[in-house]
Design a protein around this motif. Structure first.
Motif, mmCIF file in Angstrom:
data_model
loop_
_atom_site.group_PDB
_atom_site.id
_atom_site.type_symbol
_atom_site.label_atom_id
_atom_site.label_comp_id
_atom_site.label_asym_id
_atom_site.label_seq_id
_atom_site.Cartn_x
_atom_site.Cartn_y
_atom_site.Cartn_z
ATOM 1 N N THR A 147 28.494 47.717 39.732
ATOM 2 C CA THR A 147 29.785 47.530 40.415
ATOM 3 C C THR A 147 29.601 46.731 41.702
ATOM 4 O OG1 THR A 147 30.631 49.617 39.559
ATOM 5 C CG2 THR A 147 31.732 48.717 41.484
ATOM 6 N N ALA B 287 36.173 42.530 31.459
ATOM 7 C CA ALA B 287 37.154 43.355 32.166
ATOM 8 C C ALA B 287 38.577 42.895 31.868
ATOM 9 C CB ALA B 287 36.887 43.312 33.670
ATOM 10 N N ALA C 257 40.449 46.382 40.866
ATOM 11 C CA ALA C 257 40.852 47.670 40.296
ATOM 12 C C ALA C 257 41.695 48.493 41.266
ATOM 13 C CB ALA C 257 39.618 48.467 39.877
ATOM 14 N N MET D 42 34.392 52.483 43.697
ATOM 15 C CA MET D 42 34.877 52.351 42.324
ATOM 16 C C MET D 42 34.964 53.710 41.633
ATOM 17 S SD MET D 42 36.058 50.319 40.037
ATOM 18 C CE MET D 42 35.555 48.612 40.225
ATOM 19 N N GLN E 14 33.928 42.797 44.475
ATOM 20 C CA GLN E 14 34.942 41.998 43.791
ATOM 21 C C GLN E 14 35.684 42.816 42.734
ATOM 22 O OE1 GLN E 14 31.753 41.172 44.478
ATOM 23 N NE2 GLN E 14 31.373 38.985 44.064
ATOM 24 N N TYR E 15 34.958 43.679 42.039
ATOM 25 C CA TYR E 15 35.587 44.517 41.026
ATOM 26 C C TYR E 15 36.501 45.565 41.675
ATOM 27 C CZ TYR E 15 31.794 42.595 38.148
ATOM 28 O OH TYR E 15 30.927 41.758 37.492
ATOM 29 N N PHE F 194 36.673 48.378 34.068
ATOM 30 C CA PHE F 194 35.495 48.184 34.909
ATOM 31 C C PHE F 194 34.442 49.277 34.755
ATOM 32 C CE2 PHE F 194 38.861 45.831 37.055
ATOM 33 C CZ PHE F 194 38.233 44.620 37.283
ATOM 34 N N GLU G 67 32.314 36.030 34.454
ATOM 35 C CA GLU G 67 31.896 37.438 34.485
ATOM 36 C C GLU G 67 33.080 38.401 34.381
ATOM 37 O OE1 GLU G 67 31.780 37.766 39.380
ATOM 38 O OE2 GLU G 67 29.942 37.896 38.209
ATOM 39 N N TRP G 68 34.293 37.882 34.499
ATOM 40 C CA TRP G 68 35.486 38.736 34.412
ATOM 41 C C TRP G 68 36.019 38.856 32.986
ATOM 42 C CZ3 TRP G 68 36.930 41.169 38.826
ATOM 43 C CH2 TRP G 68 36.449 40.641 40.029
#
Length: 366
Positions: free
Chosen positions: A219, A149, A227, A93, A222-223, A283, A145-146
């Motif tokens: 992080t 973001a 991204a 990330m 999934q994130y 993110f 949880e998204w």
């Protein structure tokens, strides 16, 4: 009497049309150095933390994951799990966000023709922050949880497009009008963000402030899988657009004279900037100075041609943010420092030095 216009040859006079051999060698050397530095720093960063894992064991874990039976696996019982569930997602990330922000900065400076331009000029960062603050204060959770973001990403895109369309007049946009409109939208969103801080409780305020300072803590893969594709699309679009940006640097009139649709190019570039920046901000929060300083450094090394400047900036941004995140994680034993604070501490003095250097060598920017 026939008048000739030298600018008609702009496509062949663009900065990257004919790179001298020295320029090609310098660019190749920069890419090689950045790739090696990124690989080495990724291994080191993955091994550092509360649970230290030697670089050899990190490499051994990577080799085993790709099916090569070589190297030494982590000796600690939780070492391999820590690498692949915590460390590597954060490393990935950091590189994605750093590359996105630096490439967005290179695009902004090319579109605006101003070395002081950065993604925040069009309001994408503060728009994303305002949207995220709304979610935090009102405890919205329709996307689980998204939610933060998602709101931050959409907020950054909407703010950027709002700046662009509000600055249009008679089917055209001017750079000065874009900048001034961006300042106005930034002020409004900043006021909204301040209001969210005012009405939020203590926990919400702390979360908003920490989000504004930027962090890669927590992080997960999934994130990264969300991204990374967005950033990849933005980077690909930036590289494709690089030749037109070189021509645009000659001025709007010259660009139109050689067949470049200036308005479409400018809108495309701004949308790409919004995608790249929103993908990072959504993110990681707001991370300052990466999009401003990195393109300057790359331009000093390889020149202004965007076909080299954009990908080289992306690589250097990835390396820079990976290093900053390593410092943020390891500078204090009991705390994970905000990464935006680290980049500001480094970027602020460096940018001041850059200003002084430019004033001394070239009389400043006109």
């Amino acid at each position: 009497m026939t008048l000739t216009t030298p600018r008609a040859k702009a496509p062949t006079d663009a900065p990257t049309a004919h790179l001298p051999k020295a320029g090609v060698a310098r660019s190749s050397a920069l890419f090689l150095v950045l790739l090696i530095a990124g690989a080495v720093l990724a291994v080191v960063a993955a091994g550092r933390g509360q649970l230290d894992i030697p670089a050899g064991e990190v490499l051994g874990s990577i080799l085993h994951r790709i099916g090569i039976d070589a190297g030494t696996m982590p000796t600690h019982p939780q070492g391999d799990a820590a690498l692949w569930q915590v460390r590597f997602p954060r490393v990935a990330m950091a590189m994605v966000v750093g590359a996105a922000l630096a490439a967005a900065g290179a695009l902004m400076q090319g579109v605006f023709g101003n070395p002081l331009a950065e993604p925040a000029v069009v309001g994408v960062s503060v728009g994303a922050a305002f949207a995220a603050a709304i979610v935090i204060v009102y405890q919205l959770s329709f996307a689980g949880e998204w939610t933060i973001a998602l709101f931050a990403f959409v907020g950054g895109l909407v703010t950027t497009l709002l700046v662009y369309f509000m600055s249009r007049a008679d089917g055209r946009t001017e750079v000065v009008t874009l900048v001034l409109t961006g300042i106005a939208i930034n002020a409004v969103c900043s006021a909204g963000l301040a209001f969210m801080l005012f009405i939020g409780d203590t926990q919400a305020r702390e979360e908003i402030v920490f989000w504004q300072l930027g962090s890669l803590n927590g992080t997960r893969w999934q994130y990264v899988w969300v991204a990374a594709p967005i950033a990849a699309v933005g980077l690909l679009g930036a590289v494709i657009l690089s030749r037109k940006l070189d021509i645009l640097s000659l001025g709007d009139r010259a660009a139109r004279h050689v067949g470049v649709d200036v308005e479409r190019t400018r809108l495309t570039a701004i949308v790409l900037v919004a995608l790249l920046t929103a993908a990072g901000v959504a993110f990681a929060g707001i991370i300052a100075f990466v999009g401003l300083v990195v393109p300057h450094v790359v331009r000093m090394i390889v020149g202004p041609g965007h076909r080299v400047l954009v990908p080289a900036s992306a690589l250097m941004g990835a390396v820079l943010l990976l290093g900053a995140d390593l410092v943020a994680r390891t500078a204090m034993d009991t705390a994970d420092l905000p990464i935006g604070m680290i980049t500001s501490l480094v970027g602020g003095p460096f940018f001041f030095w850059l200003l002084r250097r430019t004033r001394r060598t070239a009389g400043g920017w006109s």
